[in-house]
Each structure stands twice: as C-alpha cells, then as structure tokens.
Design a protein around this motif. Structure first.
Motif, PDB file in Angstrom:
ATOM      1  N   ILE A  74      -9.824   9.487  18.436  1.00  0.00           N
ATOM      2  CA  ILE A  74     -10.178   9.617  17.139  1.00  0.00           C
ATOM      3  C   ILE A  74     -10.198   8.434  16.494  1.00  0.00           C
ATOM      4  O   ILE A  74     -11.140   8.271  15.729  1.00  0.00           O
ATOM      5  N   ILE A  75      -9.152   7.435  16.940  1.00  0.00           N
ATOM      6  CA  ILE A  75      -9.174   5.812  16.162  1.00  0.00           C
ATOM      7  C   ILE A  75     -10.746   5.246  16.268  1.00  0.00           C
ATOM      8  O   ILE A  75     -11.297   4.904  15.526  1.00  0.00           O
ATOM      9  N   ASP A  76     -11.118   5.686  17.640  1.00  0.00           N
ATOM     10  CA  ASP A  76     -12.319   4.869  18.197  1.00  0.00           C
ATOM     11  C   ASP A  76     -13.343   5.255  17.550  1.00  0.00           C
ATOM     12  O   ASP A  76     -14.365   4.692  17.017  1.00  0.00           O
ATOM     13  N   LEU A  77     -13.604   6.607  17.184  1.00  0.00           N
ATOM     14  CA  LEU A  77     -14.522   7.073  16.349  1.00  0.00           C
ATOM     15  C   LEU A  77     -14.567   6.812  15.181  1.00  0.00           C
ATOM     16  O   LEU A  77     -15.533   6.439  14.489  1.00  0.00           O
ATOM     17  N   LEU A  78     -13.523   6.821  14.348  1.00  0.00           N
ATOM     18  CA  LEU A  78     -13.496   6.573  12.923  1.00  0.00           C
ATOM     19  C   LEU A  78     -13.670   5.049  12.707  1.00  0.00           C
ATOM     20  O   LEU A  78     -14.521   4.641  11.886  1.00  0.00           O
ATOM     21  N   VAL A  79     -13.048   4.241  13.668  1.00  0.00           N
ATOM     22  CA  VAL A  79     -13.534   2.728  13.592  1.00  0.00           C
ATOM     23  C   VAL A  79     -15.097   2.559  13.779  1.00  0.00           C
ATOM     24  O   VAL A  79     -15.734   1.724  13.085  1.00  0.00           O
ATOM     25  N   LEU A 131       5.176  23.276  23.796  1.00  0.00           N
ATOM     26  CA  LEU A 131       5.939  22.214  23.382  1.00  0.00           C
ATOM     27  C   LEU A 131       6.124  21.140  24.627  1.00  0.00           C
ATOM     28  O   LEU A 131       5.892  20.026  24.491  1.00  0.00           O
ATOM     29  N   CYS A 132       6.271  21.874  25.905  1.00  0.00           N
ATOM     30  CA  CYS A 132       6.397  20.827  27.067  1.00  0.00           C
ATOM     31  C   CYS A 132       5.281  20.210  27.394  1.00  0.00           C
ATOM     32  O   CYS A 132       5.184  18.977  27.592  1.00  0.00           O
ATOM     33  N   PHE A 133       3.912  21.039  27.207  1.00  0.00           N
ATOM     34  CA  PHE A 133       2.650  20.476  27.117  1.00  0.00           C
ATOM     35  C   PHE A 133       2.454  19.162  26.495  1.00  0.00           C
ATOM     36  O   PHE A 133       1.967  18.075  26.954  1.00  0.00           O
ATOM     37  N   CYS A 134       2.859  19.349  25.107  1.00  0.00           N
ATOM     38  CA  CYS A 134       2.783  18.346  24.242  1.00  0.00           C
ATOM     39  C   CYS A 134       3.631  17.070  24.575  1.00  0.00           C
ATOM     40  O   CYS A 134       3.260  15.777  24.297  1.00  0.00           O
ATOM     41  N   LEU A 135       4.844  17.405  25.179  1.00  0.00           N
ATOM     42  CA  LEU A 135       5.783  16.187  25.534  1.00  0.00           C
ATOM     43  C   LEU A 135       5.206  15.479  26.689  1.00  0.00           C
ATOM     44  O   LEU A 135       5.145  14.275  26.816  1.00  0.00           O
ATOM     45  N   THR A 136       4.543  16.220  27.447  1.00  0.00           N
ATOM     46  CA  THR A 136       3.870  15.254  28.614  1.00  0.00           C
ATOM     47  C   THR A 136       2.803  14.675  28.355  1.00  0.00           C
ATOM     48  O   THR A 136       2.322  13.570  28.953  1.00  0.00           O
ATOM     49  N   THR A 137       2.108  14.808  27.077  1.00  0.00           N
ATOM     50  CA  THR A 137       0.749  14.343  26.910  1.00  0.00           C
ATOM     51  C   THR A 137       1.020  12.831  26.132  1.00  0.00           C
ATOM     52  O   THR A 137      -0.086  12.209  26.147  1.00  0.00           O
ATOM     53  N   ALA A 138       2.133  12.545  25.904  1.00  0.00           N
ATOM     54  CA  ALA A 138       2.323  10.904  25.408  1.00  0.00           C
ATOM     55  C   ALA A 138       1.956  10.193  26.448  1.00  0.00           C
ATOM     56  O   ALA A 138       2.550  10.049  27.460  1.00  0.00           O
ATOM     57  N   ASN A 139       0.990   9.304  26.041  1.00  0.00           N
ATOM     58  CA  ASN A 139       0.426   8.274  26.880  1.00  0.00           C
ATOM     59  C   ASN A 139       0.114   8.662  28.184  1.00  0.00           C
ATOM     60  O   ASN A 139      -0.206   7.879  29.250  1.00  0.00           O
ATOM     61  N   CYS A 140      -0.436   9.888  28.217  1.00  0.00           N
ATOM     62  CA  CYS A 140      -1.184  10.508  29.210  1.00  0.00           C
ATOM     63  C   CYS A 140      -2.325  11.261  29.114  1.00  0.00           C
ATOM     64  O   CYS A 140      -2.222  12.014  27.788  1.00  0.00           O
ATOM     65  N   GLY A 141      -3.140  11.380  29.870  1.00  0.00           N
ATOM     66  CA  GLY A 141      -4.412  12.185  29.634  1.00  0.00           C
ATOM     67  C   GLY A 141      -4.192  13.686  29.414  1.00  0.00           C
ATOM     68  O   GLY A 141      -3.359  14.223  30.475  1.00  0.00           O
ATOM     69  N   TYR A 149     -14.742  16.547  21.101  1.00  0.00           N
ATOM     70  CA  TYR A 149     -16.158  16.705  21.634  1.00  0.00           C
ATOM     71  C   TYR A 149     -17.257  15.645  21.428  1.00  0.00           C
ATOM     72  O   TYR A 149     -17.717  15.129  22.404  1.00  0.00           O
ATOM     73  N   LEU A 150     -17.300  15.019  20.322  1.00  0.00           N
ATOM     74  CA  LEU A 150     -18.115  14.054  19.833  1.00  0.00           C
ATOM     75  C   LEU A 150     -17.918  12.903  20.865  1.00  0.00           C
ATOM     76  O   LEU A 150     -18.593  11.983  21.366  1.00  0.00           O
ATOM     77  N   GLU A 151     -16.561  12.547  20.974  1.00  0.00           N
ATOM     78  CA  GLU A 151     -15.939  11.303  21.894  1.00  0.00           C
ATOM     79  C   GLU A 151     -16.120  11.604  23.246  1.00  0.00           C
ATOM     80  O   GLU A 151     -16.231  10.713  24.108  1.00  0.00           O
ATOM     81  N   THR A 152     -15.777  12.983  23.717  1.00  0.00           N
ATOM     82  CA  THR A 152     -15.472  13.204  25.356  1.00  0.00           C
ATOM     83  C   THR A 152     -16.454  14.124  25.688  1.00  0.00           C
ATOM     84  O   THR A 152     -16.545  14.453  27.318  1.00  0.00           O
ATOM     85  N   GLY A 153     -17.225  14.998  24.939  1.00  0.00           N
ATOM     86  CA  GLY A 153     -18.086  16.017  25.629  1.00  0.00           C
ATOM     87  C   GLY A 153     -17.315  17.101  25.855  1.00  0.00           C
ATOM     88  O   GLY A 153     -17.893  18.173  26.799  1.00  0.00           O
ATOM     89  N   LYS A 154     -15.918  17.146  25.651  1.00  0.00           N
ATOM     90  CA  LYS A 154     -15.070  18.331  26.119  1.00  0.00           C
ATOM     91  C   LYS A 154     -14.385  19.265  24.949  1.00  0.00           C
ATOM     92  O   LYS A 154     -14.118  18.151  23.959  1.00  0.00           O
ATOM     93  N   VAL A 155     -14.037  20.328  25.136  1.00  0.00           N
ATOM     94  CA  VAL A 155     -13.157  20.962  24.060  1.00  0.00           C
ATOM     95  C   VAL A 155     -11.728  21.540  24.970  1.00  0.00           C
ATOM     96  O   VAL A 155     -11.955  22.410  25.577  1.00  0.00           O
ATOM     97  N   LEU A 156     -10.870  20.764  24.727  1.00  0.00           N
ATOM     98  CA  LEU A 156      -9.610  20.936  25.429  1.00  0.00           C
ATOM     99  C   LEU A 156      -8.442  21.378  24.296  1.00  0.00           C
ATOM    100  O   LEU A 156      -8.954  21.348  23.105  1.00  0.00           O
ATOM    101  N   LYS A 157      -7.326  21.839  25.090  1.00  0.00           N
ATOM    102  CA  LYS A 157      -6.189  22.280  23.982  1.00  0.00           C
ATOM    103  C   LYS A 157      -5.372  21.266  23.665  1.00  0.00           C
ATOM    104  O   LYS A 157      -5.410  19.997  24.164  1.00  0.00           O
TER     105      LYS A 157
END
Length: 207
Positions: free
Chosen positions: A151-156, A42-52, A199-207
């Motif tokens: 995801i938005i960029d890819l769908l657009v 939960l903390c990880f996901c809290l920190t990801t808002a507006n951050c890489g 992966y299609l957008e970044t070439g990476k598979v992250l959590k």
C-alpha cells in the motif's frame, strides 16, 4: 488521487468486483463465528507480521486447531517444519493470546473499530496497528486500513504520500486518513478499498 479512484472503480465494475464481494462475505461470516474461529483469524494475522500473506495462509491451513491446542514447543516445531520464519517468537505470542479466546466476542462488540484496534494492540503481544487492522477486516470490520509496504509503494508511486522511514502510530493514522479520502471518493469502505489496492499491486485478492 482521482486517477487512483478511477482505477479502483473500474476494478469494482469488472470481474474483480465479484471476487472482492465474495471475500467481504467471507469476512462477515468469520466475524459471526464461534470464538475458536475468531482466534484462528487472530493467529493468522499474528503470523503475517514481516511474512508473506500467501505463505501464512498455508501455515493457517496446515496448523489448523494446533493454534488452539498445541503446547508452545510443539507449535514452534510445527511452524519450523512449515518453513515459517519466526517459529519460536510467534508460537510464544499465540500461546499467550489464548488467554483472550473467551473474551474476543465481547471485545469486538464493545466499541468502535478504533477503540477495539487499540485494545488489541495493547493486549495481544505481537499485534501492531497493521496486524490488528488486518484481523478486524477479516472478521467484518471494514472501517480501518491495513497499511503494508504494498500500500505504501502504491501511494508513493501515485504521489499521494512521501515514503515514511517508519510507521509510527501518528504516521499510520495519517496514511489511513489518505486512504479514507480515497475510499470516500470511490464510495466504498476502507476494507473493500484495501482488496482493490492489493489487486492493483499484486494481481491477487487475498484475505
């Protein structure tokens, strides 16, 4: 849409599919973990808002149990030392969220993903639909979509949606509906689809 589905299926049938499956196994294990492990996710996901996500993974590893134990001022200082963008605000959110540690397991088993996501957004300050969906995916709930700018960029780019000015709840659910159609065509869950789209957008598979 069919071309994107074909791209995703091709990835699933390649070595990327094995990497994605290993991530899904990790997520399922995290969901069956002890409350402290759920809270760290939960903390990880809290920190990801507006951050890489990658920089937040470093923060997660470095802070460790500090998410559960450090006083707010010390947690803020530690986040600042690690170069995190919003140390004071996120430290405040995390310390406040500790009140839910003992109830997370019960909440996760109390209803369907949509209901649980709404509870998280309504009760954990700092979680929006994206962050709540991210948390749920990372603890084994694979039927919600994590909609970020990748995801938005890819769908657009594929002509599947128009670029939204903002992601209101209504718009988020509309885009999630588009992703659900793609997932259904590819015969996979939204959680699995997200990893392939990333992966299609970044070439990476992250959590």
């Amino acid at each position: 849409m069919d071309s994107l589905v074909s791209d995703v299926v091709a990835l699933r049938d390649s070595w990327v599919g094995e990497l994605v499956e290993s991530r899904l196994v990790e997520f399922r294990k995290a969901g069956s973990g002890v409350p402290s492990r759920l809270f760290r996710e939960l903390c990880f996901c809290l920190t990801t808002a507006n951050c890489g996500a990658e920089s937040c993974l470093v923060v997660l590893d470095e802070v460790g149990d500090g998410f559960l134990l450090l006083p707010e001022d010390e947690l803020s200082s530690r986040l600042r030392e690690l170069g995190y963008r919003f140390p004071n605000r996120r430290a405040s959110f995390i310390v406040e969220a500790r009140s839910h540690i003992s109830s997370l397991e019960g909440v996760l088993s109390s209803g369907d993903s949509g209901e649980v996501r709404d509870w998280l957004v309504g009760n954990v300050r700092g979680l929006g639909l994206k962050e709540a969906s991210h948390f749920l995916r990372n603890v084994g709930f694979f039927d919600v979509a994590i909609i970020d700018f990748h995801i938005i960029d890819l769908l657009v780019g594929k002509g599947l949606i128009k670029r939204p000015r903002s992601l209101s709840r209504r718009r988020y659910l509309e885009v999630e509906g588009v992703l659900r159609k793609i997932a259904d065509k590819a015969k996979m869950s939204l959680g699995e689809l997200d990893l392939y789209l990333w992966y299609l957008e970044t070439g990476k598979v992250l959590k």
